[in-house]
Design an enzyme around this catalytic site. Structure first.
Site, PDB file in Angstrom:
ATOM      1  N   ASP A   1       0.892  -1.086  -0.039  1.00 24.07           N
ATOM      2  CA  ASP A   1      -0.002  -0.178  -0.099  1.00 24.07           C
ATOM      3  C   ASP A   1       0.926   1.149  -0.119  1.00 24.07           C
ATOM      4  O   ASP A   1       2.100   1.154   0.179  1.00 24.07           O
ATOM      5  CB  ASP A   1      -0.875  -0.051   1.158  1.00 24.07           C
ATOM      6  CG  ASP A   1      -1.850   1.263   1.405  1.00 24.07           C
ATOM      7  OD1 ASP A   1      -2.522   1.488   0.346  1.00 24.07           O
ATOM      8  OD2 ASP A   1      -1.900   1.870   2.296  1.00 24.07           O
ATOM      9  N   SER A   2       0.312   2.406  -0.196  1.00 23.43           N
ATOM     10  CA  SER A   2       1.107   3.457  -0.098  1.00 23.43           C
ATOM     11  C   SER A   2       1.611   3.833   1.232  1.00 23.43           C
ATOM     12  O   SER A   2       2.437   4.788   1.396  1.00 23.43           O
ATOM     13  CB  SER A   2       0.315   4.769  -0.669  1.00 23.43           C
ATOM     14  OG  SER A   2      -0.882   5.059   0.410  1.00 23.43           O
TER      15      SER A   2
ATOM     16  N   CYS B   1      -4.365  -1.332  -2.127  1.00 19.54           N
ATOM     17  CA  CYS B   1      -4.755   0.261  -2.110  1.00 19.54           C
ATOM     18  C   CYS B   1      -5.649   0.287  -3.374  1.00 19.54           C
ATOM     19  O   CYS B   1      -5.215  -0.178  -4.649  1.00 19.54           O
ATOM     20  CB  CYS B   1      -3.381   0.664  -2.750  1.00 19.54           C
ATOM     21  SG  CYS B   1      -3.094   2.569  -3.038  1.00 19.54           S
TER      22      CYS B   1
ATOM     23  N   GLU C   1      -2.505   8.448   8.130  1.00 21.17           N
ATOM     24  CA  GLU C   1      -1.109   8.448   8.226  1.00 21.17           C
ATOM     25  C   GLU C   1      -0.425   9.000   9.427  1.00 21.17           C
ATOM     26  O   GLU C   1       0.709   8.981  10.008  1.00 21.17           O
ATOM     27  CB  GLU C   1      -0.534   8.806   6.867  1.00 21.17           C
ATOM     28  CG  GLU C   1      -0.513   8.111   5.544  1.00 21.17           C
ATOM     29  CD  GLU C   1       0.093   6.996   5.766  1.00 21.17           C
ATOM     30  OE1 GLU C   1       1.147   6.778   6.336  1.00 21.17           O
ATOM     31  OE2 GLU C   1      -0.544   5.628   5.443  1.00 21.17           O
TER      32      GLU C   1
ATOM     33  N   CYS D   1     -10.891   3.331  -0.010  1.00 20.49           N
ATOM     34  CA  CYS D   1      -9.368   3.557   0.194  1.00 20.49           C
ATOM     35  C   CYS D   1      -9.267   2.706   1.385  1.00 20.49           C
ATOM     36  O   CYS D   1      -9.976   2.698   2.273  1.00 20.49           O
ATOM     37  CB  CYS D   1      -9.264   4.846   0.257  1.00 20.49           C
ATOM     38  SG  CYS D   1      -7.515   5.235   0.902  1.00 20.49           S
TER      39      CYS D   1
ATOM     40  N   HIS E   1      -7.288   3.210   3.585  1.00 20.16           N
ATOM     41  CA  HIS E   1      -7.102   3.776   4.840  1.00 20.16           C
ATOM     42  C   HIS E   1      -8.412   4.132   5.709  1.00 20.16           C
ATOM     43  O   HIS E   1      -8.307   4.316   6.599  1.00 20.16           O
ATOM     44  CB  HIS E   1      -6.532   5.098   4.450  1.00 20.16           C
ATOM     45  CG  HIS E   1      -5.073   4.990   4.192  1.00 20.16           C
ATOM     46  ND1 HIS E   1      -4.389   4.467   2.935  1.00 20.16           N
ATOM     47  CD2 HIS E   1      -3.717   5.479   4.991  1.00 20.16           C
ATOM     48  CE1 HIS E   1      -3.195   4.783   2.787  1.00 20.16           C
ATOM     49  NE2 HIS E   1      -2.998   5.237   4.265  1.00 20.16           N
TER      50      HIS E   1
END
Length: 277
Positions: free
Chosen positions: A10-11, A73, A151, A183, A185
């Protein structure tokens, strides 16, 4: 090959929701996870850039002998899925179609909202997936600050609620009864999204559905791990940009839980040097 790890990327920390679901459903499997913290977030980048970044990380995972790749992602899925399935000899699992299947099975009025990064929304990957599945009215909205919240470890509070109210306004106005957290996240912000949308709206996350897809693919390919030794998971990040403090280790332990943090190793790696430095 059966004892090889499942490669996930993932990012940043968002894909840990997928990792958590895979661990819950397949506790005997080993995971090798890379968060591309050097380049997070992906959602504000052109898809061509995301494609190259994703291929760089997946090349790293394949070089370390994974038996499967999981693109945890949504933005990367939209950018690179077709290329990845042509490039690699291992199964490649994505997160968009599993979420769409669950949303189609969940909606009662055939009105579904999708929230995601700017890049994911612009790609119309979800609209295309829904069009291929069933006649559903889809309303999409980008939520650019959501990834930044997660994040940084901020998953609740007035600032998060205010952003959710702003981003979700068109989704609410459309009268949806189901919202796809487009997403990986976003499940960390499910409380805020639920408060804004109300209890009558069902939230759909791709994490559990993706884990089920991983199980089905491993079983179909006779790739389930049969080793009696407990699995050892590795959660790694690419090196953050100069002057930027990484919270990857701390957030990995927080999001995965204490039982996982006791067994996981979380090395700092450089995206150009690999896991062995």
């Amino acid at each position: 090959m059966n004892s090889a790890p499942i490669g996930i990327f993932d990012s940043g920390v968002g894909g840990l929701t997928v990792a958590r679901s895979i661990i819950d459903q397949l506790p005997n499997e080993e995971l090798l996870y890379i968060g591309d913290t050097a380049h997070t977030p992906y959602g504000d980048k052109p898809l061509a850039t995301v494609r190259q970044l994703s291929l760089d990380v997946m090349d790293e995972l394949v070089d370390h002998g994974v038996k499967m790749l999981v693109i945890a992602c949504n933005t990367a899925t939209a950018a690179v899925l077709a290329d990845a399935r042509e490039r690699y000899d291992v199964p490649v699992i994505e997160v968009i179609k599993p979420a769409v299947r669950r949303a189609v099975a969940t909606t009662r009025n055939n009105k579904v909202g999708v929230i995601g990064t700017r890049a994911t929304v612009k790609s119309r990957a979800y609209e295309d997936a829904f069009a291929a599945a069933v006649d559903v009215e889809v309303t999409s909205a980008a939520c650019p600050r959501f990834v930044q919240f997660v994040e940084s470890g901020t998953t609740t509070g007035p600032e998060v609620i205010a952003a959710a109210e702003e981003y979700l306004a068109p989704i609410k106005a459309a009268g949806v009864d189901t919202v796809v957290l487009g997403c990986t996240h976003y499940p960390h912000l499910a409380g805020a999204v639920s408060v804004v949308m109300g209890p009558e709206v069902t939230l759909v996350s791709s994490s559990e559905e993706t884990a089920l897809e991983v199980y089905r693919e491993l079983r179909a390919g006779d790739l389930l791990r049969e080793d009696a030794k407990p699995p050892l998971h590795t959660f790694a990040e690419t090196a953050p940009r100069v002057g930027r403090t990484s919270q990857f280790a701390q957030l990995s332990q927080r999001f995965l839980g204490p039982a996982i943090s006791r067994t996981a190793t979380i090395p700092m790696i450089d995206s150009k040097e690999g896991l062995d430095q």
